[in-house]
Motif scaffolding. Structure first.
Motif, PDB file in Angstrom:
ATOM      1  N   TYR A  75       0.844  -1.204   0.000  1.00  0.00           N
ATOM      2  CA  TYR A  75       0.000   0.000   0.000  1.00  0.00           C
ATOM      3  C   TYR A  75       0.882   1.257   0.000  1.00  0.00           C
ATOM      4  CZ  TYR A  75      -3.681   3.297   1.289  1.00  0.00           C
ATOM      5  OH  TYR A  75      -4.552   4.362   1.310  1.00  0.00           O
ATOM      6  N   ALA A  76       1.845   1.288   0.896  1.00  0.00           N
ATOM      7  CA  ALA A  76       2.726   2.446   0.994  1.00  0.00           C
ATOM      8  C   ALA A  76       3.486   2.658  -0.315  1.00  0.00           C
ATOM      9  CB  ALA A  76       3.706   2.277   2.159  1.00  0.00           C
ATOM     10  N   HIS A  77       3.931   1.557  -0.944  1.00  0.00           N
ATOM     11  CA  HIS A  77       4.671   1.658  -2.203  1.00  0.00           C
ATOM     12  C   HIS A  77       3.790   2.265  -3.289  1.00  0.00           C
ATOM     13  CE1 HIS A  77       7.968  -0.189  -4.874  1.00  0.00           C
ATOM     14  NE2 HIS A  77       7.183   0.517  -5.674  1.00  0.00           N
ATOM     15  N   CYS A  78       2.550   1.781  -3.400  1.00  0.00           N
ATOM     16  CA  CYS A  78       1.644   2.291  -4.424  1.00  0.00           C
ATOM     17  C   CYS A  78       1.336   3.768  -4.202  1.00  0.00           C
ATOM     18  CB  CYS A  78       0.346   1.480  -4.428  1.00  0.00           C
ATOM     19  SG  CYS A  78       0.533  -0.220  -5.037  1.00  0.00           S
ATOM     20  N   MET A  79       1.055   4.135  -2.946  1.00  0.00           N
ATOM     21  CA  MET A  79       0.761   5.532  -2.641  1.00  0.00           C
ATOM     22  C   MET A  79       1.958   6.424  -2.964  1.00  0.00           C
ATOM     23  SD  MET A  79      -2.391   5.895  -1.530  1.00  0.00           S
ATOM     24  CE  MET A  79      -2.513   7.339  -0.476  1.00  0.00           C
ATOM     25  N   ASP A  80       3.149   5.946  -2.637  1.00  0.00           N
ATOM     26  CA  ASP A  80       4.360   6.734  -2.902  1.00  0.00           C
ATOM     27  C   ASP A  80       4.577   6.929  -4.398  1.00  0.00           C
ATOM     28  OD1 ASP A  80       4.903   7.065  -0.247  1.00  0.00           O
ATOM     29  OD2 ASP A  80       6.415   5.479  -0.136  1.00  0.00           O
ATOM     30  N   ASP A  81       4.385   5.853  -5.184  1.00  0.00           N
ATOM     31  CA  ASP A  81       4.607   5.948  -6.624  1.00  0.00           C
ATOM     32  C   ASP A  81       3.630   6.922  -7.279  1.00  0.00           C
ATOM     33  OD1 ASP A  81       6.720   4.247  -6.589  1.00  0.00           O
ATOM     34  OD2 ASP A  81       5.755   2.586  -7.645  1.00  0.00           O
ATOM     35  N   LEU A  82       2.363   6.836  -6.878  1.00  0.00           N
ATOM     36  CA  LEU A  82       1.364   7.729  -7.453  1.00  0.00           C
ATOM     37  C   LEU A  82       1.606   9.168  -7.022  1.00  0.00           C
ATOM     38  CD1 LEU A  82      -1.889   5.573  -7.100  1.00  0.00           C
ATOM     39  CD2 LEU A  82      -0.393   5.809  -9.075  1.00  0.00           C
ATOM     40  N   SER A  83       1.967   9.358  -5.753  1.00  0.00           N
ATOM     41  CA  SER A  83       2.257  10.711  -5.256  1.00  0.00           C
ATOM     42  C   SER A  83       3.496  11.282  -5.930  1.00  0.00           C
ATOM     43  CB  SER A  83       2.452  10.692  -3.736  1.00  0.00           C
ATOM     44  OG  SER A  83       1.265  10.298  -3.075  1.00  0.00           O
ATOM     45  N   ASP A  84       4.504  10.431  -6.177  1.00  0.00           N
ATOM     46  CA  ASP A  84       5.723  10.890  -6.852  1.00  0.00           C
ATOM     47  C   ASP A  84       5.404  11.412  -8.248  1.00  0.00           C
ATOM     48  OD1 ASP A  84       7.327  10.309  -4.731  1.00  0.00           O
ATOM     49  OD2 ASP A  84       8.101   8.422  -5.530  1.00  0.00           O
ATOM     50  N   PHE A  85       4.454  10.772  -8.924  1.00  0.00           N
ATOM     51  CA  PHE A  85       4.077  11.246 -10.255  1.00  0.00           C
ATOM     52  C   PHE A  85       3.537  12.669 -10.188  1.00  0.00           C
ATOM     53  CE2 PHE A  85       0.720  12.091 -13.332  1.00  0.00           C
ATOM     54  CZ  PHE A  85       1.399  11.882 -14.532  1.00  0.00           C
ATOM     55  N   LEU A  86       2.702  12.944  -9.186  1.00  0.00           N
ATOM     56  CA  LEU A  86       2.125  14.281  -9.049  1.00  0.00           C
ATOM     57  C   LEU A  86       3.177  15.302  -8.663  1.00  0.00           C
ATOM     58  CD1 LEU A  86      -1.183  13.466  -7.157  1.00  0.00           C
ATOM     59  CD2 LEU A  86      -0.885  13.903  -9.593  1.00  0.00           C
ATOM     60  N   GLU A  87       4.132  14.889  -7.850  1.00  0.00           N
ATOM     61  CA  GLU A  87       5.139  15.817  -7.348  1.00  0.00           C
ATOM     62  C   GLU A  87       6.279  16.037  -8.321  1.00  0.00           C
ATOM     63  OE1 GLU A  87       6.294  14.159  -3.642  1.00  0.00           O
ATOM     64  OE2 GLU A  87       4.342  14.482  -2.693  1.00  0.00           O
ATOM     65  N   GLY A  88       6.448  15.129  -9.284  1.00  0.00           N
ATOM     66  CA  GLY A  88       7.527  15.293 -10.260  1.00  0.00           C
ATOM     67  C   GLY A  88       8.848  14.767  -9.734  1.00  0.00           C
ATOM     68  N   ASP A  89       9.900  15.019 -10.455  1.00  0.00           N
ATOM     69  CA  ASP A  89      11.240  14.532 -10.116  1.00  0.00           C
ATOM     70  C   ASP A  89      12.169  15.676  -9.754  1.00  0.00           C
ATOM     71  OD1 ASP A  89      10.753  11.815 -10.648  1.00  0.00           O
ATOM     72  OD2 ASP A  89      10.915  12.207 -12.802  1.00  0.00           O
ATOM     73  N   GLU A  90      13.169  15.385  -8.959  1.00  0.00           N
ATOM     74  CA  GLU A  90      14.207  16.363  -8.661  1.00  0.00           C
ATOM     75  C   GLU A  90      14.979  16.655  -9.941  1.00  0.00           C
ATOM     76  OE1 GLU A  90      15.033  14.902  -4.107  1.00  0.00           O
ATOM     77  OE2 GLU A  90      16.609  14.866  -5.589  1.00  0.00           O
ATOM     78  N   PRO A  91      15.438  17.857 -10.212  1.00  0.00           N
ATOM     79  CA  PRO A  91      15.307  19.002  -9.314  1.00  0.00           C
ATOM     80  C   PRO A  91      14.063  19.849  -9.567  1.00  0.00           C
ATOM     81  CG  PRO A  91      16.762  19.580 -11.091  1.00  0.00           C
ATOM     82  CD  PRO A  91      16.337  18.153 -11.340  1.00  0.00           C
ATOM     83  N   ASP A  92      13.099  19.320 -10.333  1.00  0.00           N
ATOM     84  CA  ASP A  92      11.902  20.096 -10.642  1.00  0.00           C
ATOM     85  C   ASP A  92      11.084  20.410  -9.399  1.00  0.00           C
ATOM     86  OD1 ASP A  92      11.733  18.020 -13.484  1.00  0.00           O
ATOM     87  OD2 ASP A  92      12.355  20.108 -13.465  1.00  0.00           O
ATOM     88  N   MET A  93      11.027  19.468  -8.454  1.00  0.00           N
ATOM     89  CA  MET A  93      10.294  19.667  -7.213  1.00  0.00           C
ATOM     90  C   MET A  93      11.294  19.713  -6.057  1.00  0.00           C
ATOM     91  SD  MET A  93       7.016  19.800  -7.932  1.00  0.00           S
ATOM     92  CE  MET A  93       5.973  19.225  -6.594  1.00  0.00           C
ATOM     93  N   LEU A  94      11.130  20.696  -5.198  1.00  0.00           N
ATOM     94  CA  LEU A  94      12.041  20.854  -4.074  1.00  0.00           C
ATOM     95  C   LEU A  94      11.644  19.956  -2.911  1.00  0.00           C
ATOM     96  CD1 LEU A  94      12.348  24.743  -4.119  1.00  0.00           C
ATOM     97  CD2 LEU A  94      14.190  23.119  -4.624  1.00  0.00           C
ATOM     98  N   ASP A  95      12.630  19.612  -2.116  1.00  0.00           N
ATOM     99  CA  ASP A  95      12.417  18.842  -0.905  1.00  0.00           C
ATOM    100  C   ASP A  95      13.069  19.596   0.252  1.00  0.00           C
ATOM    101  OD1 ASP A  95      13.582  16.419   1.018  1.00  0.00           O
ATOM    102  OD2 ASP A  95      11.613  15.987   0.168  1.00  0.00           O
TER     103      ASP A  95
END
Length: 387
Positions: free
Chosen positions: A139-159
């Motif tokens: 469950y956590a893996h699926c939620m993380d993967d879907l959320s990562d799509f919305l948030e984009g990849d570094e360095p486009d999205m800051l952390d």
């Protein structure tokens, strides 16, 4: 306001896509896919759940898209279970969304984002209704993967880890915090509830408690847009407690008087966290997007590339949920400005240097889409194993 997602993901996105494709080769232990009746049954429950949420008006469109998604996953992945996704299912869905983004269409981005957002809502529904019968890790893996799509990849999205904090003493930080309207606002709230105050006597308190739906369209130029956030912080930090229909001083109400530097640091951090976190019990995609936008704005406002101040942007071309999302984003950023957490510097916005340690702590703990209830996931997995 601009696009919800970065325009160019580059090599990192391509590498992540290839990695997902390699993981697609993993086999499943179940022998056959979900049938139409299984999907129909779970969608019926999903519709009922949506009808009781703030997304009730969109329940038909959301459920129709999710039903189609489940049917497609069932056909593509032998052994697919609509209530026990594996990481490979999320990988397949994200790949589909990526392919949509590559289409030369004005609606491609909205279509891809809606595909992923509705799937996140569906997985949240499974968790909240104890229908999830896969593992907590999946469950956590699926939620993380879907959320990562919305948030984009570094360095486009800051952390939060990307931010280099300036050297700030406790004395400097306390002086900056003391200058915020936050502390007088909280003092006033604690004073107002000192003898007990009916919840119904303050509309901002009702909004903070969620008993009255917040409508950004009703905000006027003179509206105290930060008032809801102050009430939310007072409740979350136990400066105020709600006893039935009455607001009363909470266990920590006395902590305001001392104005200790470390206590004030924690108060500001919690204030930021509370207002940028979603409600997993009653998910609202538009609010989650607004929170995500505000998180990125705050992080950018602590870098050398400060974000543009978009106050007064024209939303005449938007309608429906897109217009609501834009107005919620506008409300969130305007509230942060009114609070003094963001300050205008000509055409850009910045977080004052002395506030950055506390603000960054709050941003790091924020959950724009709501926190996953790990305990309920473990309980669900254990129930599944015992059946």
């Amino acid at each position: 306001m601009g696009s919800k997602r970065p325009a160019n993901r580059g090599q990192k996105r391509a590498e992540k896509t290839k990695a997902r494709q390699r993981r697609h080769q993993q086999s499943r232990s179940t022998p056959s896919g979900a049938d139409a009746q299984q999907i129909a049954d779970v969608i019926d429950g999903f519709v009922e759940w949506l009808a009781e949420s703030e997304m009730s008006e969109q329940s038909e469109a959301i459920s129709r898209l999710v039903s189609s998604t489940l049917t497609q996953l069932s056909g593509a992945r032998p052994g697919f279970s609509p209530t026990a996704w594996l990481p490979a299912d999320a990988h397949l869905l994200v790949d589909a969304a990526e392919r949509i983004l590559q289409e030369e269409s004005d609606t491609a981005e909205d279509t891809a984002v809606n595909l992923v957002l509705t799937s996140l809502q569906y997985l949240t529904f499974l968790d909240e209704t104890d229908l999830w019968d896969g593992s907590a890790e999946d469950y956590a893996h699926c939620m993380d993967d879907l959320s990562d799509f919305l948030e984009g990849d570094e360095p486009d999205m800051l952390d939060a880890d990307d931010i280099d904090l300036p050297d700030v003493t406790l004395a400097q930080e306390l002086a900056a915090i003391s200058a915020l309207p936050l502390l007088p606002a909280l003092d006033d709230i604690v004073e107002r509830v000192s003898d007990g105050m009916a919840v119904s006597s303050d509309i901002q308190l009702q909004h903070a408690l969620g008993s009255v739906q917040f409508d950004p369209a009703q905000l006027g130029p003179g509206t105290d847009i930060a008032a809801i956030d102050y009430w939310s912080t007072a409740i979350a930090t136990e400066l105020v407690r709600i006893d039935g229909d009455t607001a009363k001083p909470g266990d920590n109400a006395h902590s305001l008087a001392g104005r200790g530097a470390e206590t004030m640091h924690e108060l500001v951090a919690e204030h930021v966290r509370v207002q940028l976190s979603g409600d997993a019990d009653d998910p609202d995609v538009s609010w989650s997007l607004a929170n995500t936008f505000a998180v990125q704005t705050l992080l950018a406002a602590m870098t050398d590339e400060l974000p543009i101040n978009n106050e007064g942007e024209d939303y005449a071309d938007l309608e429906g949920e897109d217009l609501r999302t834009a107005k919620l984003i506008d409300h969130r950023v305007r509230s942060l400005i009114e609070q003094g957490i963001l300050v205008r510097i000509e055409e850009v916005l910045a977080v004052p240097h002395a506030l950055r340690p506390a603000v960054l702590d709050g941003v790091a703990e924020a959950q724009p889409f709501g926190a996953i209830d790990d305990d309920s996931l473990v309980d669900s997995a254990e129930d599944s194993a015992s059946r």
